[in-house]
Design a protein around this motif. Sequence first.
Motif, PDB file in Angstrom:
ATOM      1  N   ILE A   1    -122.276  42.727  23.958  1.00 22.26           N
ATOM      2  CA  ILE A   1    -122.671  41.300  23.701  1.00 22.26           C
ATOM      3  C   ILE A   1    -121.407  40.428  23.946  1.00 22.26           C
ATOM      4  CG2 ILE A   1    -124.160  39.881  22.426  1.00 22.26           C
ATOM      5  CD1 ILE A   1    -125.716  42.090  21.333  1.00 22.26           C
ATOM      6  N   TYR A   2    -121.804  39.164  24.521  1.00 22.23           N
ATOM      7  CA  TYR A   2    -120.503  38.311  24.440  1.00 22.23           C
ATOM      8  C   TYR A   2    -121.144  37.160  23.928  1.00 22.23           C
ATOM      9  CZ  TYR A   2    -116.597  35.307  24.996  1.00 22.23           C
ATOM     10  OH  TYR A   2    -115.510  34.206  24.996  1.00 22.23           O
ATOM     11  N   LEU A   3    -120.750  36.552  22.631  1.00 21.29           N
ATOM     12  CA  LEU A   3    -121.386  35.341  22.019  1.00 21.29           C
ATOM     13  C   LEU A   3    -120.335  34.251  22.069  1.00 21.29           C
ATOM     14  CD1 LEU A   3    -123.541  33.833  20.611  1.00 21.29           C
ATOM     15  CD2 LEU A   3    -122.786  34.837  18.639  1.00 21.29           C
ATOM     16  N   CYS A   4    -120.793  33.098  22.845  1.00 21.82           N
ATOM     17  CA  CYS A   4    -119.777  31.934  22.717  1.00 21.82           C
ATOM     18  C   CYS A   4    -119.764  31.435  21.283  1.00 21.82           C
ATOM     19  CB  CYS A   4    -120.365  31.091  23.598  1.00 21.82           C
ATOM     20  SG  CYS A   4    -119.970  31.117  25.519  1.00 21.82           S
TER      21      CYS A   4
ATOM     22  N   GLN B   1    -117.256  37.895  19.913  1.00 20.47           N
ATOM     23  CA  GLN B   1    -117.458  36.696  19.616  1.00 20.47           C
ATOM     24  C   GLN B   1    -116.106  35.718  19.721  1.00 20.47           C
ATOM     25  OE1 GLN B   1    -120.206  35.620  16.289  1.00 20.47           O
ATOM     26  NE2 GLN B   1    -119.115  33.704  16.172  1.00 20.47           N
ATOM     27  N   ASN B   2    -115.874  34.693  20.605  1.00 21.73           N
ATOM     28  CA  ASN B   2    -114.716  34.232  20.815  1.00 21.73           C
ATOM     29  C   ASN B   2    -114.435  33.087  19.602  1.00 21.73           C
ATOM     30  OD1 ASN B   2    -116.413  32.642  22.150  1.00 21.73           O
ATOM     31  ND2 ASN B   2    -114.638  31.333  22.609  1.00 21.73           N
TER      32      ASN B   2
ATOM     33  N   GLY C   1    -124.645  35.190  25.310  1.00 17.56           N
ATOM     34  CA  GLY C   1    -125.459  33.972  24.925  1.00 17.56           C
ATOM     35  C   GLY C   1    -124.676  33.146  24.361  1.00 17.56           C
ATOM     36  N   GLY C   2    -125.284  32.147  23.556  1.00 16.34           N
ATOM     37  CA  GLY C   2    -125.039  30.756  22.885  1.00 16.34           C
ATOM     38  C   GLY C   2    -125.940  29.748  22.765  1.00 16.34           C
TER      39      GLY C   2
ATOM     40  N   PHE D   1    -125.396  24.756  30.846  1.00 17.67           N
ATOM     41  CA  PHE D   1    -124.861  23.750  31.864  1.00 17.67           C
ATOM     42  C   PHE D   1    -124.000  22.734  31.260  1.00 17.67           C
ATOM     43  CE2 PHE D   1    -124.099  20.722  35.170  1.00 17.67           C
ATOM     44  CZ  PHE D   1    -124.161  21.180  36.285  1.00 17.67           C
ATOM     45  N   PRO D   2    -122.723  22.677  31.726  1.00 21.72           N
ATOM     46  CA  PRO D   2    -122.119  23.210  32.825  1.00 21.72           C
ATOM     47  C   PRO D   2    -121.372  24.742  32.477  1.00 21.72           C
ATOM     48  CG  PRO D   2    -120.750  21.750  31.966  1.00 21.72           C
ATOM     49  CD  PRO D   2    -121.905  21.502  31.235  1.00 21.72           C
ATOM     50  N   HIS D   3    -121.210  24.814  31.152  1.00 17.92           N
ATOM     51  CA  HIS D   3    -120.219  25.875  30.660  1.00 17.92           C
ATOM     52  C   HIS D   3    -120.829  27.437  31.132  1.00 17.92           C
ATOM     53  CE1 HIS D   3    -117.489  28.066  28.378  1.00 17.92           C
ATOM     54  NE2 HIS D   3    -118.140  28.753  27.636  1.00 17.92           N
TER      55      HIS D   3
END
Length: 466
Positions: A22-25, A62-63, A220-221, A227-229
């Motif tokens: 999972i990558y979470l903004c 998570q960044n 996710g996020g 949009f647009p990210h």
Amino acid sequence: MRIFDTLSVTEKNVDITNLVKIYLCGVTVYDESHIGHARTIIVFDTLRRYLESKGARVNLIQNFTDVDDKIINRTKKENVSADIITTRYIKNYFDDFDKLNVKRADLYPKATEHITDMTDMIKGLIDKGFAYVSKNGVYFSVLKFKEYGKLSKKKIDELISGARVEVDETKKDPLDFALWKFSDESPTWNSPWGRGRPGWHIECSAMSLRYLGSNFEIHGGGRDLIFPHHENEIAQSESFSGVNFAKIWMHVGMVTINGEKMSKSLGNTKSIDHVLNIWGPNIVRLFCLSSHYSKPIDYSEEILKEIITKWRQVENCYFEMILSDDSQVTENLDQIKNIIHESKTEFDSALESDFNTPLALASFFKLVKNINQLASVEKITKTISEVIFPTFQEMLSILGLRLVQVTNDEKNQISNLIKQRNELRNQKKFQDADAVRKQISDMNVTLIDHKTKTLWMKQEKIGIEN
């Protein structure tokens, strides 16, 4: 599991029973985190907990966005370096979310630590003909990516007709977006094309591909990132790798304040520190999960006060079970096992159906109500509690809720005070008995008077009640 039947799935037959990447903004660290951030992160924390409860291994990245125009503006306002600003708000982030009982991600990469990953990716996009160098920086050529708009369902023709050409006349097309911005204003880094800093969208693509690879399970996020990210992330990532970027997209709805959009310009932003001081962590978590994750949710005192009432019922249920004994005969054990099975089945079914947390909460509160009804007629025995407690505890853990714990010394002290109060009542010394009850109440302990005994529960301190 059927958990993602109705999500924005870009690839069918996703296996989420083994390793789930999972990558979470995450947040841009220029200010305090607010209730909108809390909702998104609590939803994903609960998703992670549920997947892990079903045996999946979760790798959550998570960044922190620690290079951004908002950060630069903050450094000018305070006349300090960007490092001082970002370090302060990263620390505050962990303070806030630890209090909210959010499990820490496996890794929190910072954008500033991955500049080389970004420049390598940009070089690859230029080499493949998807990006070009202009007077102001390096841009991604949107029209070269034929599937642009597939996530947001936006059509290229409509985007072109609504584009403002005057924004940057050095771009080949008004839809093109920056991968690298030339600048002499600190912070900046060297690149093959000139000194500057990365565009926002390339940061998440470079970090997610670095740690999770292409075609990972979930990205996710918040809904405001579609949009647009996230659309731009898909375009540059798939152009670079040549394969699907993420299989599943989850977007969490916005938090409004009394029906209005939350924004600094309106002065209605609610920081996490603020809401924690008023409501406490369990009420905030229950609020964030009380509406379907994809829908907006309104922050209002009326809703939060209703949640307090429900939480007090959970506390009552917990202490009725841990203080139970076998002084009475256990009855209807098969019926109770059926209630537990039904509640857990409903709970799992709700979370497996597009992660419907409000329905899952309804199942949890239904179980709590059934237990409290049994307790009200003194039918909760130690045997019954031992049957119910594992399911109750599992639901609490998945929802990330934490009850106030008591030490053995506290238990003995409270029991002695209750015994003293009962003796005073039997002696008809009601004023003295009330004084003992006040002493108990000052310990955040509420008495539960039954016909044959007096139990107690230690309640969480909630700011708005004090």
